[in-house]
Write a protein that holds these residues in place. Structure first.
Motif: not given
Length: 393
Positions: A118-119, A121-123, A126-127, A358, A361-362, A392
């Motif tokens: 998850t981390d 994918v978030d990286e 780019e939230p 992930a 969600r993103r 996104p």
């Protein structure tokens, strides 16, 4: 002979699948000559692959498991490394190496694996990014995913992760056999130092768990099998994840369907594994006279079981050349079959599930942003570059 399973250009894309489909249509096994070797048999049908991989007494792994591998190198690790061992020694090694990968043992790693994926994918996504982002789905995501997970499970220093990822890929995929040997030698040296350190200071990590279950394995055997776990954990997930992103990017309706119905995740993961089949073949050496599909094989001859072809066999899979996320049943052989079935299959499924969860969600949509580039090996196969555009959610 109108097929060629030795020329790299045949594997730059999917031409080899068409050739293997032609082999499946022929009676018996097919004999494949080698320009500088004795030749080998080709088992391409699902049932024939099961016959070969399910009988280690007749089809041995000790002389090597891949075309183009070094016989001398296989001799050095035979019956010491799980993938090049036969029963009963294989069973004793597998009990040790497989101990950290049982369902009960994996529960301790579950949250750590999901959080790491998850981390990542978030990286990558780019939230807060305002618009689509173009990236290389292999270099930026699929290649880092399994390397990051297995390195975290082994509790390796984060600064070492890129080097370990590069050495793992070179040790398996490099077209130069000398480069493969050098990369593996470097990995062996790394694990020799690591095992000595963990033996003196055990922790809550995969290496310490292997040492605790060590049985009668020597330090040399533990080093060899740590390297095997690292390789197996990295390459299958990397190429499966990249192949999934290629399929979803080219068919946006599939991605929209999965986002709308996440209950399809379990069957989607299995279909990704069948569809991509990163491990193309497994080599075995015949130990005694045997007949497979009407073909008579002699001791000393080699036979290749083509997993990717078995996974496209129309006798087992309806519409085998169609990617169907809801396919069930799906008795694919992406992790092999028989005693040598991959010990890390549960981790691989967990990684792919966490990745898709992930991304759902993103990421609202995926689209191609350039031409994909394929590896050209006939043992492990998949994308080495895949430009994509992520929008996104």
């Amino acid at each position: 002979m109108d097929i060629d399973l030795l020329t790299p250009e045949v594997f730059s894309g999917h031409r080899f699948l068409d050739q293997l489909a032609a082999v499946r249509a022929r009676p018996g096994l097919t004999w494949h000559p080698e320009p500088d070797g004795p030749g080998f048999w080709v088992a391409a049908r699902y049932d024939d692959v099961l016959s070969v991989l399910g009988d280690p007494a007749t089809f041995s792994s000790r002389a090597g498991i891949r075309l183009g591998g070094s016989g001398e190198a296989a001799d050095l690790v035979a019956d010491r490394m799980m993938v090049v061992s036969d029963p009963p020694r294989h069973g004793r090694i597998r009990r040790v190496v497989g101990a950290p990968f049982t369902p009960a043992a994996l529960r301790r790693w579950h949250d750590r694996i999901v959080a790491g994926v998850t981390d990542l994918v978030d990286e990558v996504v780019e939230p807060g990014a305002g618009g689509p982002r173009v990236l290389d789905a292999v270099q930026d995501l699929a290649q880092r995913l399994p390397n990051q997970v297995i390195c975290a499970m082994m509790d390796l220093p984060r600064a070492d992760w890129p080097t370990i990822g590069r050495l793992t890929t070179d040790g398996l995929d490099s077209p130069d056999p000398i480069d493969r040997l050098d990369a593996n030698a470097e990995i062996f040296g790394y694990f020799a130092d690591l095992i000595a350190e963990r033996r003196a200071h055990p922790g809550d990590d995969l290496i310490s768990a292997l040492l605790a279950a060590g049985g009668d394995l020597t330090d040399d055997e533990l080093i060899l099998n740590c390297s095997g776990v690292l390789t197996g954990a990295s390459e299958t997930v990397r190429y499966s994840a990249a192949g999934a992103l290629l399929e979803f990017g080219g068919r946006p309706e599939l991605w929209a369907e999965l986002r709308a119905a996440p209950e399809l995740l379990p069957t989607t993961v299995e279909e990704i594994l069948r569809w991509t089949s990163p491990g193309l073949h497994a080599l075995r050496t015949v130990t005694r006279p045997v007949t497979v599909a009407g073909s008579e094989l002699a001791p000393g001859e080699r036979v290749t079981a083509w997993l990717c072809s078995a996974n496209r066999d129309p006798a087992v899979f309806a519409d085998p050349d169609v990617f169907r996320p809801d396919r069930t049943p799906n008795r694919h052989l992406a992790f092999g079959w028989g005693p040598h079935v991959c010990v890390g299959s549960r981790v691989a499924r967990l990684e792919l599930t966490a990745l898709l969860t992930a991304l759902i969600r993103r990421v609202r949509a995926l689209a191609p942003a350039g031409e994909p580039v394929w590896s050209t090996g006939n043992f492990i196969h998949g994308l080495t570059s895949l430009p994509v555009r992520l929008s996104p959610a």
